[in-house]
Motif scaffolding. Structure first.
Motif, short mmCIF file in Angstrom:
data_model
loop_
_atom_site.label_atom_id
_atom_site.label_comp_id
_atom_site.label_asym_id
_atom_site.label_seq_id
_atom_site.Cartn_x
_atom_site.Cartn_y
_atom_site.Cartn_z
N PRO A 421 0.82 -1.22 0.00
CA PRO A 421 0.00 0.00 0.00
C PRO A 421 0.85 1.26 0.00
O PRO A 421 1.90 1.32 0.65
N ASP A 422 0.39 2.29 -0.71
CA ASP A 422 1.18 3.50 -0.95
C ASP A 422 1.63 4.19 0.33
O ASP A 422 2.83 4.45 0.52
N ARG A 423 0.68 4.55 1.17
CA ARG A 423 1.01 5.42 2.30
C ARG A 423 1.93 4.73 3.30
O ARG A 423 2.92 5.31 3.76
N ALA A 424 1.60 3.51 3.64
CA ALA A 424 2.44 2.78 4.59
C ALA A 424 3.83 2.56 4.03
O ALA A 424 4.84 2.65 4.74
N THR A 425 3.91 2.28 2.72
CA THR A 425 5.21 2.06 2.09
C THR A 425 6.06 3.31 2.12
O THR A 425 7.26 3.26 2.42
N ALA A 426 5.45 4.45 1.80
CA ALA A 426 6.20 5.71 1.84
C ALA A 426 6.76 5.97 3.23
O ALA A 426 7.92 6.38 3.40
N ASP A 427 5.93 5.72 4.25
CA ASP A 427 6.36 5.90 5.63
C ASP A 427 7.52 4.96 5.95
O ASP A 427 8.56 5.37 6.50
N LEU A 428 7.38 3.69 5.59
CA LEU A 428 8.43 2.70 5.88
C LEU A 428 9.73 3.06 5.17
O LEU A 428 10.81 2.99 5.77
N MET A 429 9.65 3.45 3.91
CA MET A 429 10.87 3.75 3.15
C MET A 429 11.60 4.98 3.71
O MET A 429 12.83 4.99 3.81
N ALA A 445 18.29 -1.53 9.91
CA ALA A 445 17.56 -0.35 9.45
C ALA A 445 16.17 -0.73 8.96
O ALA A 445 15.18 -0.04 9.25
N LEU A 446 16.07 -1.83 8.22
CA LEU A 446 14.77 -2.28 7.75
C LEU A 446 13.90 -2.74 8.92
O LEU A 446 12.69 -2.47 8.96
N ARG A 447 14.50 -3.40 9.89
CA ARG A 447 13.75 -3.80 11.09
C ARG A 447 13.19 -2.58 11.81
O ARG A 447 12.00 -2.55 12.17
N GLN A 448 14.02 -1.57 12.03
CA GLN A 448 13.55 -0.37 12.71
C GLN A 448 12.42 0.31 11.94
O GLN A 448 11.44 0.79 12.52
N ALA A 449 12.53 0.33 10.60
CA ALA A 449 11.49 0.94 9.78
C ALA A 449 10.18 0.17 9.90
O ALA A 449 9.09 0.77 9.97
N MET A 450 10.27 -1.15 9.91
CA MET A 450 9.06 -1.96 10.06
C MET A 450 8.40 -1.71 11.42
O MET A 450 7.17 -1.54 11.51
N LEU A 451 9.18 -1.69 12.48
CA LEU A 451 8.61 -1.50 13.82
C LEU A 451 7.96 -0.13 13.95
O LEU A 451 6.87 0.00 14.53
N ALA A 464 5.04 -5.68 6.59
CA ALA A 464 5.87 -6.90 6.58
C ALA A 464 6.20 -7.40 5.19
O ALA A 464 6.78 -8.48 5.05
N GLY A 465 5.85 -6.64 4.14
CA GLY A 465 5.98 -7.15 2.79
C GLY A 465 7.34 -6.99 2.14
O GLY A 465 7.54 -7.46 1.03
N PHE A 466 8.28 -6.32 2.82
CA PHE A 466 9.59 -6.09 2.19
C PHE A 466 10.66 -7.01 2.75
O PHE A 466 10.69 -7.29 3.94
N SER A 467 11.54 -7.47 1.86
CA SER A 467 12.64 -8.35 2.23
C SER A 467 13.95 -7.80 1.70
O SER A 467 14.02 -7.30 0.56
N LEU A 468 14.98 -7.90 2.52
CA LEU A 468 16.34 -7.54 2.11
C LEU A 468 17.01 -8.80 1.56
O LEU A 468 17.15 -9.78 2.30
N VAL A 469 17.42 -8.77 0.30
CA VAL A 469 18.02 -9.93 -0.35
C VAL A 469 19.45 -9.58 -0.76
O VAL A 469 19.68 -8.56 -1.41
N GLY A 470 20.40 -10.43 -0.39
CA GLY A 470 21.80 -10.18 -0.75
C GLY A 470 22.63 -9.82 0.45
O GLY A 470 22.31 -10.21 1.59
N LEU A 471 23.69 -9.05 0.23
CA LEU A 471 24.57 -8.70 1.34
C LEU A 471 23.84 -7.86 2.35
O LEU A 471 23.19 -6.87 2.00
N PRO A 472 23.94 -8.20 3.63
CA PRO A 472 23.17 -7.48 4.64
C PRO A 472 23.87 -6.24 5.18
O PRO A 472 23.29 -5.48 5.94
#
Length: 473
Positions: A421-429, A445-451, A464-472
């Motif tokens: 969803p647009d609004r939640a995604t913009a906030d998370l990013m 950083a992604l964990r903090q953004a999700m919380l 919860a829809g985003f995943s970090l793939v590759g080097l962490p």
């Protein structure tokens, strides 16, 4: 000995020129890798079984990355332990062992009978658990799907409110949204019980410590961040998560990063292009504009000290030279998980596309094959779009856009598991990039953004829809 000889023979027969053909051929070989793992597990030789599991992971993708580097030997347990130590990561690898009575066109496709789980701690300690799915689940709801792992994953996503295609090697099943918070909790707790509970003693206590998950099959579609323990705590409450198609790929990408100059600080941020028409879709209308994605791009560009590229400017001819130099790339647009050009051979073309602004020489759809052919130096590419983490599930993992970006040169990607969803995604990013600017590594950083996003948007579908793939890191 016979199984190892068979694997060596299959490796020699596997072609090396056409990636999608490699994937299809490799799918027919997965049975042999699975069988050898079962033999080694029965012998109690869990380290050797993990080595074979890695041999059977993402081999065509590994071949493409290896072609960019000096030749390397198949990964062995000491190297796996070294990778865990180098990244200070707890590695969690899953293998799905199917009922071997079911095969389609030479490819093993039956109901999952067992799950093998290996945990390699940063100290190098190796642990193993075996989960039997053939035992009836007395706690399951009366209308649940019995022991069918793929159906449990689908039901969990469906109860969150997700709609779309649930894809596997044999079918693409339409799924209708039936959002049910109570049912979602049941399904997410069931998946937690199967996938996480058996290994909790070996997961880190520090929530900023990295847990690197190597899924297989339908587990690529699991929103691990949203899995719930019996106390209704989400997995993301306790752990920073990242994902990889294989442990060995982490080493390949890290080696590639070491052997090329570090990218500068340039960032490319694109949002809401002039939307293209999708050829072969049956609709003459272009994709729906995304004004929320444009606002997201403007906000992210300000954080990254650059200008957002939107609307008519978001063409491939304008963006590609900048892509090749950028350290960070952020694309807020439509993602098409199963798009293939109408004239493409469906068996020899990889699925997925990103929407850009059309121009006379380009229809506006940057396909997975187009992405793989870019020459990226980027440390991070974020696809803030719908279903960008998905694709056909094969023995090579999920063949989709994240895979293409790793091949193109990206060190890591952030991709979505559903239509975000647009609004939640913009906030998370915005929160994600703020955490990065304050020196956090990508996974924390992604964990903090999700919380933080969850405080305003409590439904896991929103955060919860985003995943970090590759080097962490």
């Amino acid at each position: 000995g016979y199984l190892r000889d068979a694997i060596a023979t299959l490796d020699r027969l596997r072609p090396t020129t056409i990636d999608s053909y490699n994937i299809s051929v490799f799918d027919t070989q997965v049975y042999t890798y699975n069988l050898l793992q079962q033999v080694l597990v029965a012998q109690g030789n869990y380290g050797a079984a993990l080595e074979v599991a890695e041999q059977g992971r993402a081999r065509p993708l590994g071949d493409l990355l290896s072609a960019q580097l000096p030749p390397a030997q198949p990964i062995a347990l000491p190297q796996i332990r070294q990778i865990a130590q180098q990244h200070q990561a707890t590695l969690v690898e899953y293998t799905l062992i199917p009922d071997d009575r079911f095969r389609v066109q030479g490819k093993q496709q039956g109901t999952v009978a067992e799950i093998y789980i290996w945990v390699v701690q940063p100290t190098g300690e190796l642990h193993f658990r075996q989960v039997d799915l053939t035992t009836p689940d007395d706690s399951a709801p009366p209308d649940s799907a019995g022991g069918n792992l793929e159906a449990w994953v689908r039901q969990g996503r469906q109860a969150l409110g997700w709609s779309g295609l649930f894809r596997n090697q044999a079918s693409a099943l339409p799924v209708a949204p039936t959002r049910s918070p109570g049912r979602a909790r049941v399904e997410l707790q069931r998946l937690y019980q199967l996938l996480i509970e058996p290994i909790t003693p070996w997961l880190p206590d520090d929530p900023d410590a990295l847990v690197m998950i190597i899924p297989q099959g339908s587990l690529f579609l699991v929103p691990f961040a949203a899995l719930q323990d019996p106390q209704q705590h989400f997995l993301i409450d306790h752990h920073s998560l990242a994902f990889s198609p294989a442990i060995g790929l982490l080493d390949l990408v890290a080696s590639r990063r070491q052997q090329r100059p570090a990218p500068g600080t340039q960032a490319v941020v694109m949002g809401n292009p002039i939307m293209p028409v999708v050829p072969g879709s049956g609709s003459p209308d272009p994709l729906v504009p995304l004004p929320g994605a444009e606002a997201e791009a403007v906000a992210i560009a300000a954080l990254l000290n650059t200008q957002a590229i939107t609307g008519p400017a978001a063409t491939l001819s304008h963006l590609q030279p900048q892509f090749n130099q950028a350290a960070t790339i952020h694309l807020a647009t439509h993602g098409l998980l199963d798009y293939r050009p109408p004239d493409a051979n469906p068996g020899l073309s990889l699925p997925g596309a990103i929407a850009l602004t059309p121009e006379p020489s380009f229809n506006g759809l940057l396909t997975a094959a187009d992405l793989a052919n870019l020459s990226l130096q980027a440390d991070l590419v974020v696809l803030s779009a719908c279903d960008t983490g998905l694709g056909d599930i094969t023995g090579d993992g999920v063949v989709g856009l994240s895979r293409s970006l790793l091949v193109a040169g990206a060190n890591s990607t952030v991709v979505s598991l559903w239509a975000v969803p647009d609004r939640a995604t913009a906030d998370l990013m915005e929160r994600f990039y703020q955490a990065l600017s304050q020196g956090e590594a990508k996974a924390p950083a992604l964990r903090q953004a999700m919380l933080a996003t969850r405080e305003s948007y409590p439904n896991p579908l929103d955060w919860a829809g985003f995943s970090l793939v590759g080097l962490p890191d």
